[in-house]
Write a protein that holds these residues in place. Structure first.
Motif, PDB file in Angstrom:
ATOM      1  N   VAL A  31       0.865  -1.184   0.000  1.00  0.00           N
ATOM      2  CA  VAL A  31       0.000   0.000   0.000  1.00  0.00           C
ATOM      3  C   VAL A  31       0.899   1.231   0.000  1.00  0.00           C
ATOM      4  O   VAL A  31       1.717   1.396   0.914  1.00  0.00           O
ATOM      5  CB  VAL A  31      -0.918   0.001   1.234  1.00  0.00           C
ATOM      6  CG1 VAL A  31      -1.734   1.288   1.288  1.00  0.00           C
ATOM      7  CG2 VAL A  31      -1.831  -1.223   1.221  1.00  0.00           C
ATOM      8  N   THR A  32       0.764   2.057  -1.010  1.00  0.00           N
ATOM      9  CA  THR A  32       1.581   3.265  -1.097  1.00  0.00           C
ATOM     10  C   THR A  32       0.903   4.412  -0.372  1.00  0.00           C
ATOM     11  O   THR A  32      -0.246   4.745  -0.663  1.00  0.00           O
ATOM     12  CB  THR A  32       1.806   3.671  -2.571  1.00  0.00           C
ATOM     13  OG1 THR A  32       2.415   2.585  -3.266  1.00  0.00           O
ATOM     14  CG2 THR A  32       2.702   4.899  -2.667  1.00  0.00           C
ATOM     15  N   GLY A  41      10.767   6.579  -8.141  1.00  0.00           N
ATOM     16  CA  GLY A  41      10.733   5.465  -9.086  1.00  0.00           C
ATOM     17  C   GLY A  41      11.570   4.258  -8.705  1.00  0.00           C
ATOM     18  O   GLY A  41      11.671   3.311  -9.491  1.00  0.00           O
ATOM     19  N   LEU A  42      12.165   4.236  -7.519  1.00  0.00           N
ATOM     20  CA  LEU A  42      12.986   3.071  -7.151  1.00  0.00           C
ATOM     21  C   LEU A  42      12.144   1.805  -7.054  1.00  0.00           C
ATOM     22  O   LEU A  42      12.585   0.722  -7.443  1.00  0.00           O
ATOM     23  CB  LEU A  42      13.704   3.331  -5.819  1.00  0.00           C
ATOM     24  CG  LEU A  42      14.914   4.262  -5.900  1.00  0.00           C
ATOM     25  CD1 LEU A  42      15.488   4.506  -4.517  1.00  0.00           C
ATOM     26  CD2 LEU A  42      15.973   3.673  -6.820  1.00  0.00           C
ATOM     27  N   CYS A  43      10.941   1.917  -6.553  1.00  0.00           N
ATOM     28  CA  CYS A  43      10.076   0.730  -6.469  1.00  0.00           C
ATOM     29  C   CYS A  43       9.789   0.196  -7.872  1.00  0.00           C
ATOM     30  O   CYS A  43       9.754  -1.011  -8.091  1.00  0.00           O
ATOM     31  CB  CYS A  43       8.791   1.062  -5.725  1.00  0.00           C
ATOM     32  SG  CYS A  43       7.917   2.497  -6.391  1.00  0.00           S
ATOM     33  N   TYR A  44       9.608   1.082  -8.807  1.00  0.00           N
ATOM     34  CA  TYR A  44       9.375   0.716 -10.209  1.00  0.00           C
ATOM     35  C   TYR A  44      10.577  -0.054 -10.758  1.00  0.00           C
ATOM     36  O   TYR A  44      10.437  -1.077 -11.443  1.00  0.00           O
ATOM     37  CB  TYR A  44       9.132   1.988 -11.009  1.00  0.00           C
ATOM     38  CG  TYR A  44       9.066   1.843 -12.499  1.00  0.00           C
ATOM     39  CD1 TYR A  44       7.860   1.551 -13.130  1.00  0.00           C
ATOM     40  CD2 TYR A  44      10.200   2.022 -13.290  1.00  0.00           C
ATOM     41  CE1 TYR A  44       7.784   1.433 -14.510  1.00  0.00           C
ATOM     42  CE2 TYR A  44      10.138   1.912 -14.657  1.00  0.00           C
ATOM     43  CZ  TYR A  44       8.930   1.622 -15.268  1.00  0.00           C
ATOM     44  OH  TYR A  44       8.870   1.504 -16.635  1.00  0.00           O
ATOM     45  N   LEU A  45      11.779   0.425 -10.430  1.00  0.00           N
ATOM     46  CA  LEU A  45      12.993  -0.205 -10.953  1.00  0.00           C
ATOM     47  C   LEU A  45      13.253  -1.562 -10.322  1.00  0.00           C
ATOM     48  O   LEU A  45      13.734  -2.483 -10.987  1.00  0.00           O
ATOM     49  CB  LEU A  45      14.207   0.707 -10.704  1.00  0.00           C
ATOM     50  CG  LEU A  45      14.252   1.992 -11.518  1.00  0.00           C
ATOM     51  CD1 LEU A  45      15.410   2.863 -11.068  1.00  0.00           C
ATOM     52  CD2 LEU A  45      14.371   1.679 -13.006  1.00  0.00           C
ATOM     53  N   PHE A  59       3.933   6.328  -7.320  1.00  0.00           N
ATOM     54  CA  PHE A  59       3.963   5.010  -7.952  1.00  0.00           C
ATOM     55  C   PHE A  59       3.191   4.038  -7.069  1.00  0.00           C
ATOM     56  O   PHE A  59       3.216   4.157  -5.843  1.00  0.00           O
ATOM     57  CB  PHE A  59       5.404   4.500  -8.090  1.00  0.00           C
ATOM     58  CG  PHE A  59       6.188   5.131  -9.206  1.00  0.00           C
ATOM     59  CD1 PHE A  59       6.393   4.450 -10.395  1.00  0.00           C
ATOM     60  CD2 PHE A  59       6.729   6.406  -9.076  1.00  0.00           C
ATOM     61  CE1 PHE A  59       7.140   5.020 -11.429  1.00  0.00           C
ATOM     62  CE2 PHE A  59       7.465   6.988 -10.096  1.00  0.00           C
ATOM     63  CZ  PHE A  59       7.680   6.298 -11.275  1.00  0.00           C
ATOM     64  N   SER A  60       2.536   3.075  -7.667  1.00  0.00           N
ATOM     65  CA  SER A  60       1.890   2.022  -6.872  1.00  0.00           C
ATOM     66  C   SER A  60       1.747   0.775  -7.736  1.00  0.00           C
ATOM     67  O   SER A  60       1.859   0.826  -8.967  1.00  0.00           O
ATOM     68  CB  SER A  60       0.523   2.473  -6.338  1.00  0.00           C
ATOM     69  OG  SER A  60      -0.367   2.703  -7.399  1.00  0.00           O
ATOM     70  N   ALA A  61       1.511  -0.343  -7.063  1.00  0.00           N
ATOM     71  CA  ALA A  61       1.491  -1.642  -7.737  1.00  0.00           C
ATOM     72  C   ALA A  61       0.193  -1.884  -8.492  1.00  0.00           C
ATOM     73  O   ALA A  61      -0.884  -1.461  -8.061  1.00  0.00           O
ATOM     74  CB  ALA A  61       1.683  -2.748  -6.701  1.00  0.00           C
ATOM     75  N   VAL A  81       5.897   2.728   1.281  1.00  0.00           N
ATOM     76  CA  VAL A  81       5.147   1.516   0.958  1.00  0.00           C
ATOM     77  C   VAL A  81       5.023   0.641   2.198  1.00  0.00           C
ATOM     78  O   VAL A  81       6.034   0.265   2.801  1.00  0.00           O
ATOM     79  CB  VAL A  81       5.830   0.715  -0.175  1.00  0.00           C
ATOM     80  CG1 VAL A  81       4.995  -0.502  -0.544  1.00  0.00           C
ATOM     81  CG2 VAL A  81       6.058   1.603  -1.397  1.00  0.00           C
ATOM     82  N   LEU A  82       3.809   0.333   2.567  1.00  0.00           N
ATOM     83  CA  LEU A  82       3.549  -0.566   3.686  1.00  0.00           C
ATOM     84  C   LEU A  82       3.047  -1.889   3.137  1.00  0.00           C
ATOM     85  O   LEU A  82       2.246  -1.914   2.195  1.00  0.00           O
ATOM     86  CB  LEU A  82       2.475   0.014   4.611  1.00  0.00           C
ATOM     87  CG  LEU A  82       2.786   1.344   5.293  1.00  0.00           C
ATOM     88  CD1 LEU A  82       1.560   1.806   6.087  1.00  0.00           C
ATOM     89  CD2 LEU A  82       3.996   1.210   6.189  1.00  0.00           C
ATOM     90  N   MET A  83       3.508  -2.985   3.719  1.00  0.00           N
ATOM     91  CA  MET A  83       2.982  -4.297   3.352  1.00  0.00           C
ATOM     92  C   MET A  83       1.915  -4.675   4.380  1.00  0.00           C
ATOM     93  O   MET A  83       2.178  -4.662   5.583  1.00  0.00           O
ATOM     94  CB  MET A  83       4.101  -5.352   3.348  1.00  0.00           C
ATOM     95  CG  MET A  83       5.207  -5.095   2.338  1.00  0.00           C
ATOM     96  SD  MET A  83       4.628  -4.954   0.613  1.00  0.00           S
ATOM     97  CE  MET A  83       4.031  -6.634   0.322  1.00  0.00           C
ATOM     98  N   VAL A  84       0.731  -4.958   3.900  1.00  0.00           N
ATOM     99  CA  VAL A  84      -0.373  -5.308   4.804  1.00  0.00           C
ATOM    100  C   VAL A  84      -0.889  -6.699   4.459  1.00  0.00           C
ATOM    101  O   VAL A  84      -0.791  -7.148   3.313  1.00  0.00           O
ATOM    102  CB  VAL A  84      -1.520  -4.281   4.727  1.00  0.00           C
ATOM    103  CG1 VAL A  84      -1.029  -2.880   5.070  1.00  0.00           C
ATOM    104  CG2 VAL A  84      -2.174  -4.294   3.363  1.00  0.00           C
ATOM    105  N   GLU A  85      -1.388  -7.390   5.470  1.00  0.00           N
ATOM    106  CA  GLU A  85      -1.950  -8.720   5.230  1.00  0.00           C
ATOM    107  C   GLU A  85      -3.062  -8.623   4.198  1.00  0.00           C
ATOM    108  O   GLU A  85      -3.870  -7.680   4.216  1.00  0.00           O
ATOM    109  CB  GLU A  85      -2.492  -9.306   6.542  1.00  0.00           C
ATOM    110  CG  GLU A  85      -1.422  -9.531   7.585  1.00  0.00           C
ATOM    111  CD  GLU A  85      -0.336 -10.493   7.124  1.00  0.00           C
ATOM    112  OE1 GLU A  85      -0.682 -11.527   6.509  1.00  0.00           O
ATOM    113  OE2 GLU A  85       0.849 -10.206   7.347  1.00  0.00           O
TER     114      GLU A  85
END
Ligand code: SF4
Ligand code: SF4
Length: 90
Positions: A31-32, A41-45, A59-61, A81-85
């Motif tokens: 979740v951005t 753009g690092l997540c994109y790369l 940017f987001s997935a 960016v947070l990773m959530v269940e």
């Protein structure tokens, strides 16, 4: 010269990679937090499936193809960016 590999990585061929909806495999989703994103753009790369999209100011997935590996969250220099269940974020 064009070099596109069918395997995951920065050189992967999106036309091949994005024929499989790998979003179904995911246990966590990124979740951005848009206000924190500096649009670097690092997540994109770094995304191994090449599924991070430029949304203009952040940017987001693309969750159809995101496998929830968390590389984008690790790569983000400002912890945007947070990773959530998956259950919690659904
Ligand atoms: S979690 Fe991030 S790096 Fe991993 S596939 Fe999804 S968008 Fe790409
Ligand atoms: S790495 Fe972080 S700050 Fe950079 S574009 Fe991605 S979410 Fe935004």
């Amino acid at each position: 010269m064009r070099f596109h590999s069918p395997f995951e990585g920065a050189w992967a061929d999106p036309e091949t990679m994005h024929t499989i909806r790998t979003g179904d495999w995911r246990l966590q989703r990124p979740v951005t937090r848009q206000a924190r994103c500096s649009h670097c753009g690092l997540c994109y790369l770094f995304c191994p499936t090449g599924c991070v999209r430029d949304r203009g100011r952040h940017f987001s997935a693309d969750l159809d193809f995101c496998k929830g590996c968390g590389v984008c969250a690790r790569a983000c220099p400002v912890s945007a960016v947070l990773m959530v269940e998956e259950e919690a974020g659904a």
